[in-house]
Design an enzyme around this catalytic site. Structure first.
Site, PDB file in Angstrom:
ATOM      1  N   HIS A 152     -17.058 -52.636   5.502  1.00  0.00           N
ATOM      2  CA  HIS A 152     -18.452 -52.208   5.323  1.00  0.00           C
ATOM      3  C   HIS A 152     -19.401 -53.402   5.443  1.00  0.00           C
ATOM      4  O   HIS A 152     -20.401 -53.344   6.179  1.00  0.00           O
ATOM      5  CB  HIS A 152     -18.582 -51.546   3.952  1.00  0.00           C
ATOM      6  CG  HIS A 152     -19.950 -51.052   3.603  1.00  0.00           C
ATOM      7  ND1 HIS A 152     -20.304 -49.723   3.651  1.00  0.00           N
ATOM      8  CD2 HIS A 152     -21.063 -51.706   3.185  1.00  0.00           C
ATOM      9  CE1 HIS A 152     -21.565 -49.591   3.283  1.00  0.00           C
ATOM     10  NE2 HIS A 152     -22.053 -50.779   2.990  1.00  0.00           N
ATOM     11  N   GLU A 153     -19.096 -54.489   4.734  1.00  0.00           N
ATOM     12  CA  GLU A 153     -19.989 -55.654   4.770  1.00  0.00           C
ATOM     13  C   GLU A 153     -19.970 -56.337   6.136  1.00  0.00           C
ATOM     14  O   GLU A 153     -21.007 -56.804   6.618  1.00  0.00           O
ATOM     15  CB  GLU A 153     -19.615 -56.640   3.668  1.00  0.00           C
ATOM     16  CG  GLU A 153     -19.740 -56.087   2.247  1.00  0.00           C
ATOM     17  CD  GLU A 153     -21.097 -55.463   1.969  1.00  0.00           C
ATOM     18  OE1 GLU A 153     -22.105 -55.882   2.577  1.00  0.00           O
ATOM     19  OE2 GLU A 153     -21.158 -54.531   1.141  1.00  0.00           O
ATOM     20  N   HIS A 156     -22.372 -54.489   8.330  1.00  0.00           N
ATOM     21  CA  HIS A 156     -23.775 -54.916   8.226  1.00  0.00           C
ATOM     22  C   HIS A 156     -24.016 -56.172   9.064  1.00  0.00           C
ATOM     23  O   HIS A 156     -25.031 -56.283   9.765  1.00  0.00           O
ATOM     24  CB  HIS A 156     -24.133 -55.199   6.768  1.00  0.00           C
ATOM     25  CG  HIS A 156     -24.287 -53.971   5.925  1.00  0.00           C
ATOM     26  ND1 HIS A 156     -24.927 -52.834   6.369  1.00  0.00           N
ATOM     27  CD2 HIS A 156     -23.871 -53.694   4.647  1.00  0.00           C
ATOM     28  CE1 HIS A 156     -24.918 -51.922   5.413  1.00  0.00           C
ATOM     29  NE2 HIS A 156     -24.280 -52.409   4.365  1.00  0.00           N
ATOM     30  N   HIS A 162     -26.782 -48.350   6.826  1.00  0.00           N
ATOM     31  CA  HIS A 162     -26.071 -47.289   6.126  1.00  0.00           C
ATOM     32  C   HIS A 162     -26.263 -45.971   6.869  1.00  0.00           C
ATOM     33  O   HIS A 162     -27.336 -45.716   7.423  1.00  0.00           O
ATOM     34  CB  HIS A 162     -26.578 -47.163   4.688  1.00  0.00           C
ATOM     35  CG  HIS A 162     -26.176 -48.314   3.818  1.00  0.00           C
ATOM     36  ND1 HIS A 162     -27.085 -49.068   3.112  1.00  0.00           N
ATOM     37  CD2 HIS A 162     -24.961 -48.863   3.560  1.00  0.00           C
ATOM     38  CE1 HIS A 162     -26.447 -50.013   2.436  1.00  0.00           C
ATOM     39  NE2 HIS A 162     -25.159 -49.921   2.697  1.00  0.00           N
ATOM     40  N   TYR A 211     -23.244 -44.042   1.854  1.00  0.00           N
ATOM     41  CA  TYR A 211     -23.270 -44.091   0.393  1.00  0.00           C
ATOM     42  C   TYR A 211     -22.374 -42.985  -0.162  1.00  0.00           C
ATOM     43  O   TYR A 211     -22.194 -41.935   0.456  1.00  0.00           O
ATOM     44  CB  TYR A 211     -24.692 -43.843  -0.114  1.00  0.00           C
ATOM     45  CG  TYR A 211     -25.545 -45.070  -0.347  1.00  0.00           C
ATOM     46  CD1 TYR A 211     -25.209 -46.305   0.181  1.00  0.00           C
ATOM     47  CD2 TYR A 211     -26.707 -44.978  -1.114  1.00  0.00           C
ATOM     48  CE1 TYR A 211     -26.010 -47.419  -0.040  1.00  0.00           C
ATOM     49  CE2 TYR A 211     -27.518 -46.083  -1.337  1.00  0.00           C
ATOM     50  CZ  TYR A 211     -27.161 -47.300  -0.792  1.00  0.00           C
ATOM     51  OH  TYR A 211     -27.954 -48.401  -1.013  1.00  0.00           O
TER      52      TYR A 211
END
Length: 681
Positions: A152-153, A156, A162, A211
């Site tokens: 996930h990071e 980014h 998101h 999320y």
């Protein structure tokens, strides 16, 4: 037992096999890093990105992409800035990205260039996209070592926002702003269509960038509700990139174009949301199969849905998974029960037992049902009241205001046995509909219905629109034409998912040349599933004696064709040529043709030659020419010939029934038609 401050003991060293999932990382992340507020909870922004002018352009603006290395593929240098960072977790995350995209990550000693700096900071966060400065931090803190969080990071840092920030998100989710911590409401902002480029990739509940349902909740209720109630438990997974995440990354960094060039192809042959991979084979999304993902076997989310997630239309007992044994923690314990009563009735749920983990102070330091909870939505699909501990006493009832009630069960522990309740349907207050008790309601018809509306035919499962189809259903229909294209399209489709990789409730679609496709599960975008035939399509529906669902609505219509022709000849020796439209040029759209050559009574049709210029596939699976000399427009394989690729046929058997059928199917960009010569003998 209070979980505050003791998950590591329980999670790693529990002597009695009890477990607890750690808090969602947005809950434990700092609100700011080095004086800069984290955007959306885990994103660092440069000063330029913070300006309103470019705030949400990172995904669309190529300046934030990582450039290509010497081999032509995107290259991302990185270093480990401190020894405390979990290097094995970071390397696993990088390897995951490399396995599913064309990005390459290389450890570097040259820090005088843009690169990733992996640190063990206070939380999980990263800068958005590639910074033009020499080095940017990606924090993998003490609670961030899970593969999906690392992925996930890194996402980014590659330029991913998101998923719930997408401009089209309101068609798929509802943000329950009243349930969000007031200071964190900006984390749920939506991007504009002009600022976020989704590269044509559909919204994905299962995205690693989405999320979770209760992120940043102030009261333990869902902050994000899915429009499809059954998908509520899918959002927030941290198992790694979903199929659509991979597709987005590969389109974003032009990976597919690079692989097409490597594989010496000009267009992507993969269908139904698949894409060409590094090994020159199609990477198919869930619910499809075949070399070009051409077979639709179910819905995109079917394999991800929990076994306890279901739509309920019959009275009975409803309970948590494993009841009366202890329910599982985490993803296996996520359940959605979407209850729909018959017309004129409302659902009533009367509890027989209820025991979950108790309230804690993890909702912005306020007491709430954070770890385990049952949310009961009685007035709408997106929010309701939340219960945990022993909040619900035996005999307590909940009644919906309308025909629907949604139960969302969310777990992070496996300490207790859960809940069980009796579901009944009671007459709605003030209902003008004359009703009888549901137990004596006549069974729905066991046959499918076939209706015509505005020149379109619709075939529906038994009881469709009123209640779920019955068990042991058997029905079928067929459509044929020699003058028009037969087109079948799914309007709605919700059948029982596969059991042990096999369809148990399904529709079988039968096409020319003995080919068939089996459909089961649930289609989230049914209109994209279309079958076309030059002459005939037959459909059959089967259900077993177990689970039933809402059923299906299938449309069928006859479409005009510029190349469906019947040629009636007059005498022996008559000869002629037939060619598909724009023969010799690649099709600009898919082309389906049917030619019927009829001889005078007592005479036959002979094909002197037939040229095929179609895409060559194994078994002629997608593009082909079919020939039948027995007057059979269904083209049975035992009495028909099939060919594809660039071929020339001359030894074709003469007809035996006074007519010859020739069918053609070619896809755009790949095929350029067919040409033949016939003679009457």
């Amino acid at each position: 037992m209070d979980l505050r401050g003791c998950w590591y003991l329980l999670f790693f060293a529990s002597p009695i096999a009890l477990s607890v999932q750690p808090p969602d990382f947005p809950e434990t992340n700092p609100t700011e890093v080095n004086g800069e507020q984290l955007f959306e909870g885990d994103i660092l922004l440069t000063e330029e990105q913070r300006s309103a002018r470019v705030l949400r352009q990172a995904m669309a603006h190529t300046v934030y992409r990582w450039p290509e290395g010497p081999d032509g593929y995107p290259l991302v240098p990185y270093v480990f800035k401190d020894k405390a960072v979990n290097q094995s977790a970071v390397k696993a995350g990088l390897k995951h990205w490399e396995a599913h995209t064309c990005l390459r990550f290389t450890h570097t000693t040259n820090t005088n260039q843009p690169h990733l700096r992996f640190i063990s900071g206070n939380g999980c966060y990263a800068l958005l996209g590639r910074s033009r400065s020499n080095g940017q931090d990606v924090s993998i803190g003490s609670r961030c070592g899970i593969l999906g969080i690392v992925v996930h990071e890194i996402g980014h840092a590659m330029g991913f926002f998101h998923e719930q920030s997408r401009p089209d998100r309101d068609s798929y989710i509802t943000i329950n702003t009243n349930n969000v911590q007031p200071a964190k409401i900006q984390n749920f902002e939506k991007g504009s269509k002009s600022s976020i480029n989704n590269y044509g990739v559909p919204y994905d509940y299962s995205s690693d960038m989405h999320y979770g349902p209760k992120y940043l909740s102030i009261n333990g209720k869902a902050t994000i509700a899915t429009k499809d109630p059954l998908a509520q438990g899918l959002i927030g997974q941290r198992n790694g990139l979903s199929h659509r995440d991979k597709l987005l990354a590969n389109r974003m960094y032009n990976c597919i174009d690079k692989w097409l060039k490597k594989c010496r192809l000009t267009t992507d042959p993969c269908r139904n949301g698949g894409y060409l991979g590094n090994n020159c084979k199609c990477v198919c999304p869930p619910g499809t199969s075949g070399t070009s993902c051409q077979r639709v076997t179910g819905g995109y989310y079917d394999q991800l849905m929990g076994t306890c997630t279901e739509k309920i239309t019959k009275e009975g007992t409803v309970s948590s998974p494993n009841y009366p044994q202890k329910y599982p923690s985490g993803q296996p314990g996520q359940c959605t029960k979407w209850i729909v009563a018959p017309k004129g009735y409302v659902p009533r749920l009367t509890f027989r037992a209820f025991r979950l983990y108790h309230r804690s102070s993890h909702c912005n330091a306020k007491s709430c049902c954070y770890f385990d909870s049952l949310e009961i939505r009685t007035t709408n699909r997106h929010t309701g009241d939340v219960f945990c501990g022993s909040d619900i006493t035996t005999g307590r009832s909940f009644t919906a205001s309308g025909r629907e009630m949604v139960l969302y069960f969310h777990t992070k522990t496996n300490f207790y046995t859960g809940w069980s309740a009796k579901l009944s349907f009671i007459p709605a207050t003030g209902s003008k509909t004359k009703v009888t008790p549901p137990k004596t309601t006549p069974k729905p018809p066991t046959r499918c219905l076939f209706k015509k509306y505005n020149n379109v035919y619709y075939w529906t499962s038994p009881g469709y629109g009123a209640q779920d189809y019955p068990n042991y259903s058997r029905c079928s229909f067929g459509a044929s034409s020699v003058s028009r294209i037969v087109t079948v399209k799914l309007v709605k489709f919700d059948l029982q998912p596969m059991v042990n990789t096999k369809c148990v409730d399904y529709i079988k679609v039968e096409l020319p040349f003995g080919r068939s496709k089996t459909l089961c599960g649930r289609a989230t975008e049914p209109s994209r599933i279309v079958f076309k035939s030059p002459s005939q399509i037959s459909l059959s529906f089967f259900s077993d004696g177990a689970i039933s669902r809402a059923g299906f609505n299938v449309s069928m219509q006859f479409q005009h064709s510029t190349c469906h022709r019947t040629i009636k000849t007059q005498r022996v020796g008559d000869t002629g040529y037939l060619t598909t439209p724009a023969y010799g040029k690649r099709h600009t759209s898919d082309l389906i043709c049917l030619y019927r050559i009829m001889a005078p009574k007592g005479r036959q049709v002979k094909l002197d030659f037939l040229y095929s210029a179609t895409k060559a596939t194994s078994g002629c699976s997608s593009d082909w020419v079919l020939v039948n000399g027995r007057g059979e427009p269904t083209f049975p394989p035992a009495t028909s010939i099939i060919t594809c690729g660039n071929t020339r046929l001359t030894n074709i058997p003469t007809s035996t029934q006074g007519q010859m059928y020739v069918a053609y199917q070619g896809t755009r960009y790949w095929s350029s038609g067919m040409r033949l010569k016939y003679t009457i003998v």
